[in-house]
Write an enzyme that holds these catalytic residues in place. Structure first.
Site, PDB file in Angstrom:
ATOM      1  N   TYR A 101       0.827  -1.202   0.000  1.00 54.19           N
ATOM      2  CA  TYR A 101       0.000   0.000   0.000  1.00 54.19           C
ATOM      3  C   TYR A 101       0.861   1.252   0.000  1.00 54.19           C
ATOM      4  O   TYR A 101       2.048   1.220   0.320  1.00 54.19           O
ATOM      5  CB  TYR A 101      -0.978   0.008   1.184  1.00 54.19           C
ATOM      6  CG  TYR A 101      -0.351   0.301   2.518  1.00 54.19           C
ATOM      7  CD1 TYR A 101      -0.293   1.608   3.010  1.00 54.19           C
ATOM      8  CD2 TYR A 101       0.176  -0.719   3.303  1.00 54.19           C
ATOM      9  CE1 TYR A 101       0.284   1.881   4.244  1.00 54.19           C
ATOM     10  CE2 TYR A 101       0.747  -0.455   4.528  1.00 54.19           C
ATOM     11  CZ  TYR A 101       0.799   0.852   4.994  1.00 54.19           C
ATOM     12  OH  TYR A 101       1.381   1.120   6.212  1.00 54.19           O
ATOM     13  N   CYS A 102       0.224   2.350  -0.407  1.00 52.98           N
ATOM     14  CA  CYS A 102       0.838   3.678  -0.378  1.00 52.98           C
ATOM     15  C   CYS A 102      -0.238   4.637   0.140  1.00 52.98           C
ATOM     16  O   CYS A 102      -1.111   4.218   0.890  1.00 52.98           O
ATOM     17  CB  CYS A 102       1.346   4.070  -1.767  1.00 52.98           C
ATOM     18  SG  CYS A 102       0.050   4.157  -3.013  1.00 52.98           S
ATOM     19  N   ARG A 103      -0.214   5.860  -0.261  1.00 50.48           N
ATOM     20  CA  ARG A 103      -1.211   6.824   0.212  1.00 50.48           C
ATOM     21  C   ARG A 103      -2.582   6.563  -0.414  1.00 50.48           C
ATOM     22  O   ARG A 103      -3.578   6.460   0.270  1.00 50.48           O
ATOM     23  CB  ARG A 103      -0.748   8.252  -0.094  1.00 50.48           C
ATOM     24  CG  ARG A 103      -1.711   9.314   0.359  1.00 50.48           C
ATOM     25  CD  ARG A 103      -1.176  10.720   0.022  1.00 50.48           C
ATOM     26  NE  ARG A 103      -2.258  11.668  -0.015  1.00 50.48           N
ATOM     27  CZ  ARG A 103      -3.010  11.935  -1.077  1.00 50.48           C
ATOM     28  NH1 ARG A 103      -2.780  11.321  -2.213  1.00 50.48           N
ATOM     29  NH2 ARG A 103      -3.986  12.801  -1.010  1.00 50.48           N
TER      30      ARG A 103
END
Length: 141
Positions: A101-103
């Site tokens: 995941y990221c933002r």
């Protein structure tokens, strides 16, 4: 009434929107009865929560930057920023499901494409990223 674009630019924009909206990296996948993500490149927050609750071996990878990670992250997540992933992907387990995941999901989709190209068929991007995850967690309360 048929609307005709006055320029090729509008037609190109519409074609790009259509093509990118059907790209496999943006599809959210559900869990199979066996409890692992189906073939595809991403899972949604609900499927991710079910995967965590299943106690199956998973590895949670955060590909954001250190300051983003310090501002909040998923429990048990390991930080390897996207810009150094190519140098550090050998640290990742191939025998576990990887949830990346990221933002918001864009960087994690790129990370998953890279990982899958390098033999990690069990890598999945968290749809909506950390923002989607925190929104999902808040909606449950």
């Amino acid at each position: 009434m048929l609307i005709r674009p006055r320029s090729g630019f509008l037609a190109l924009c519409l074609a790009c929107c259509f093509l990118t909206s059907s790209a496999p990296l943006t599809r959210a996948q559900n869990l199979t009865p066996a409890g692992t993500p189906e073939a595809g490149a991403s899972i949604n927050a609900q499927a991710f929560q079910a995967l965590i609750a299943s106690n199956k071996p998973i590895f949670i990878l955060d590909v954001r930057q250190q300051d983003e990670y310090d501002g909040g992250h998923v429990d048990r997540a390991v930080l390897i920023p996207l810009n150094v992933l190519a140098d550090r992907y050998s640290e990742l387990p191939k025998d576990k499901t990887l949830v990346v995941y990221c933002r918001s999901g864009a960087r994690s989709a790129r990370a998953v494409a890279f990982l899958r190209a390098n033999g990690f068929a069990n890598a999945f991007s968290l749809s909506g990223g950390f923002m989607g995850w925190t929104e999902f967690q808040g909606a449950k309360k």
